[in-house]
Design a protein around this motif. Sequence first.
Motif, PDB file in Angstrom:
ATOM      1  N   SER A 121     125.921  -7.669 -81.219  1.00 38.81           N
ATOM      2  CA  SER A 121     126.904  -7.531 -80.045  1.00 38.81           C
ATOM      3  C   SER A 121     127.958  -6.815 -80.740  1.00 38.81           C
ATOM      4  N   GLY A 122     129.165  -6.479 -79.999  1.00 39.21           N
ATOM      5  CA  GLY A 122     130.324  -6.015 -80.359  1.00 39.21           C
ATOM      6  C   GLY A 122     131.042  -6.670 -81.280  1.00 39.21           C
ATOM      7  N   ILE A 123     130.935  -8.113 -81.134  1.00 41.16           N
ATOM      8  CA  ILE A 123     131.702  -8.819 -82.183  1.00 41.16           C
ATOM      9  C   ILE A 123     130.893  -8.951 -83.446  1.00 41.16           C
ATOM     10  N   TYR A 230     140.291  -0.430 -78.131  1.00 46.00           N
ATOM     11  CA  TYR A 230     140.847  -1.067 -77.084  1.00 46.00           C
ATOM     12  C   TYR A 230     139.651  -1.747 -76.239  1.00 46.00           C
ATOM     13  N   SER A 231     140.094  -2.769 -75.243  1.00 45.07           N
ATOM     14  CA  SER A 231     139.515  -2.960 -74.106  1.00 45.07           C
ATOM     15  C   SER A 231     140.133  -2.518 -72.921  1.00 45.07           C
ATOM     16  N   ALA A 232     141.209  -2.334 -72.949  1.00 47.36           N
ATOM     17  CA  ALA A 232     141.992  -1.902 -71.679  1.00 47.36           C
ATOM     18  C   ALA A 232     143.386  -1.174 -71.719  1.00 47.36           C
ATOM     19  N   VAL A 255     137.778   1.973 -86.515  1.00 51.61           N
ATOM     20  CA  VAL A 255     137.703   2.491 -85.045  1.00 51.61           C
ATOM     21  C   VAL A 255     136.640   1.409 -84.321  1.00 51.61           C
ATOM     22  N   ASP A 256     136.854   0.627 -83.299  1.00 47.06           N
ATOM     23  CA  ASP A 256     136.209   0.066 -82.375  1.00 47.06           C
ATOM     24  C   ASP A 256     136.168   0.844 -81.121  1.00 47.06           C
ATOM     25  N   MET A 257     135.154   1.710 -80.963  1.00 50.59           N
ATOM     26  CA  MET A 257     134.944   2.497 -79.750  1.00 50.59           C
ATOM     27  C   MET A 257     134.013   1.763 -78.578  1.00 50.59           C
ATOM     28  N   HIS A 287     126.109  -1.519 -74.730  1.00 50.45           N
ATOM     29  CA  HIS A 287     125.797  -1.702 -73.364  1.00 50.45           C
ATOM     30  C   HIS A 287     127.000  -1.325 -72.428  1.00 50.45           C
ATOM     31  N   LYS A 288     128.110  -0.916 -72.660  1.00 54.13           N
ATOM     32  CA  LYS A 288     129.265  -0.267 -71.996  1.00 54.13           C
ATOM     33  C   LYS A 288     128.995   1.263 -71.474  1.00 54.13           C
ATOM     34  N   SER A 289     129.802   1.912 -71.769  1.00 49.53           N
ATOM     35  CA  SER A 289     129.764   3.447 -71.232  1.00 49.53           C
ATOM     36  C   SER A 289     128.591   3.988 -71.653  1.00 49.53           C
TER      37      SER A 289
HETATM   38  N1  PLP Z   1     135.256  -4.713 -78.938  1.00 52.64           N
HETATM   39  C1  PLP Z   1     135.709  -4.147 -77.918  1.00 52.64           C
HETATM   40  C2  PLP Z   1     136.876  -3.249 -77.820  1.00 52.64           C
HETATM   41  C3  PLP Z   1     135.322  -4.867 -76.819  1.00 52.64           C
HETATM   42  O1  PLP Z   1     135.945  -4.682 -75.346  1.00 52.64           O
HETATM   43  C4  PLP Z   1     134.316  -5.815 -76.708  1.00 52.64           C
HETATM   44  C5  PLP Z   1     133.797  -6.538 -75.352  1.00 52.64           C
HETATM   45  O2  PLP Z   1     134.257  -6.533 -74.247  1.00 52.64           O
HETATM   46  C6  PLP Z   1     133.807  -6.245 -77.861  1.00 52.64           C
HETATM   47  C7  PLP Z   1     134.069  -5.670 -79.019  1.00 52.64           C
HETATM   48  C8  PLP Z   1     132.921  -7.356 -77.847  1.00 52.64           C
HETATM   49  O3  PLP Z   1     131.426  -7.273 -77.459  1.00 52.64           O
HETATM   50  P1  PLP Z   1     130.392  -8.134 -77.289  1.00 52.64           P
HETATM   51  O4  PLP Z   1     130.666  -8.793 -76.034  1.00 52.64           O
HETATM   52  O5  PLP Z   1     129.038  -7.174 -77.263  1.00 52.64           O
HETATM   53  O6  PLP Z   1     130.408  -9.130 -78.633  1.00 52.64           O
END
Ligand code: PLP
Length: 493
Positions: A121-123, A230-232, A255-257, A287-289
Amino acid sequence: MASQHVETPAQPPESFDADAASTAYRSALHVIAAVEPGIAAAIRSELADQRATLKLIASENYASPAVLLTMGTWLSDKYAEGTIGRRMYAGCQNIDTVEQIAADHARALFAAPHAYVQPHSGIDANLVAFWAILAHRVEAPALASLGAGHVNDLTDEDWEALRQQLGNQRALGMSLDAGGHLTHGFRPNISGKMFHQASYGTDPRTELLDYGALRAQAREFRPLILIAGYSAYPRKINFAVMREIADEVGATLMVDMAHFAGLVAGRVFTGDFDPVPFAHVTTTTTHKSLRGPRGGVVLCQPEYADAVDRGCPLVLGGPLGHVIAAKAVALAEARQPSFRQYAQQVADNATALATGLLSRGARLVTGGTENHLVLLDVSPFGLTGRQAESALLDSGIVTNRNAIPRDPNGAWYTSGVRLGTPALTSRGFDTDDLDRVAELIVGVLSATSPAAAPSGGASKARYLIADGVAERTRAAAGELLAHHPLYPGLDLG
Ligand code: PLP
């Protein structure tokens, strides 16, 4: 409003063999229902729900049947801890193949020197990145200073000294209310415990990133890691400037894209706005964009590759072979020319949504968008984000509430709603459709008011929608959705 419509090309998930997919899913549901009918029913129900609502959650999308079907395979049954060619289990030749194909696609798509495709996952991707940066920046020099060549040579006292060093590291990331993510050094996530964290916000006047202020803060704070992403935050980030700041203070630029990887893959974000050439380490979700399976990827410069590849078993469980295979399929899709048109349409649609909201009197954080998302301030409607999210959901519009900068309602009730266009664009929505969506959103919010709390006074959660508005909006949304069916021709029987 003037149409900026570019013909939406056939593309995943639209361009699939509907008969073959229908047969596959009917058979799969038959097999599943024989064991646990409740799960088969929930799978059917989820498709029905997704087909019947306007999905504006900025972090969601619709993966193609090819991506989804790849996950339902026996690649799931294989243990393969380690990396390609260096596994802790026998018989990993097919997982090696799968992981190599996925990594090759990731490197080619993003022009990255190295790709690690195992994060679940992203985390997880961010955790792998943090440990890799610590290993590269701290552990290796510390080992050398301790006269040790390998971690196995360390004494208990050495480990204590290392922990002291690791525990005192500093990270500088975007604040949550400016649009940053929990994994960028905030307490609810392990990153907030691993690092002494400071966060940068946005200019209170423009709500835009203030690179000058960030540079001054970085000089003062001297982080080991400067985190961008970012997320938002509805704007582009200049990663050339970010790297300059990181270099000036000796930081690693991470960078977290996760949110905008699809725009990088689709060449909407190029030059200074493409993070991959500038960041030492880039992380993403798939799984996002990017429209793949749920999962993460770490890209990095060569000097971080060895440390990144230690993600499993350092912080990751055994690789998910079936998901890595689905990442490979999604990355192959993203390398098709049609994905560039998709990504550009995502951005055009977000602009159309923002323009449509602004022209109807709404206030947007930063006044607009340059990416796939819009952050709508719902306080001028007299609502909290929670009330707006619920009223929109009742009306067939799925969004999520989100804090805005300096939000008086905090992170739970919030004053904002985040809206994103990746999913609707996958259904073939164009800019005219997004203008209509803006009209529906403003119509619902204008007809919604806070209800009294049971204890008296205004509630931050309860709300009233004027009679008939939710029903009429659902009908109007249904008309739009009927023009752009999800997985057209896919019939579960
Ligand atoms: N990094 C960013 C910028 C995110 O917006 C998110 C999730 O919304 C994550 C990481 C975490 O992703 P995941 O839910 O796959 O662990």
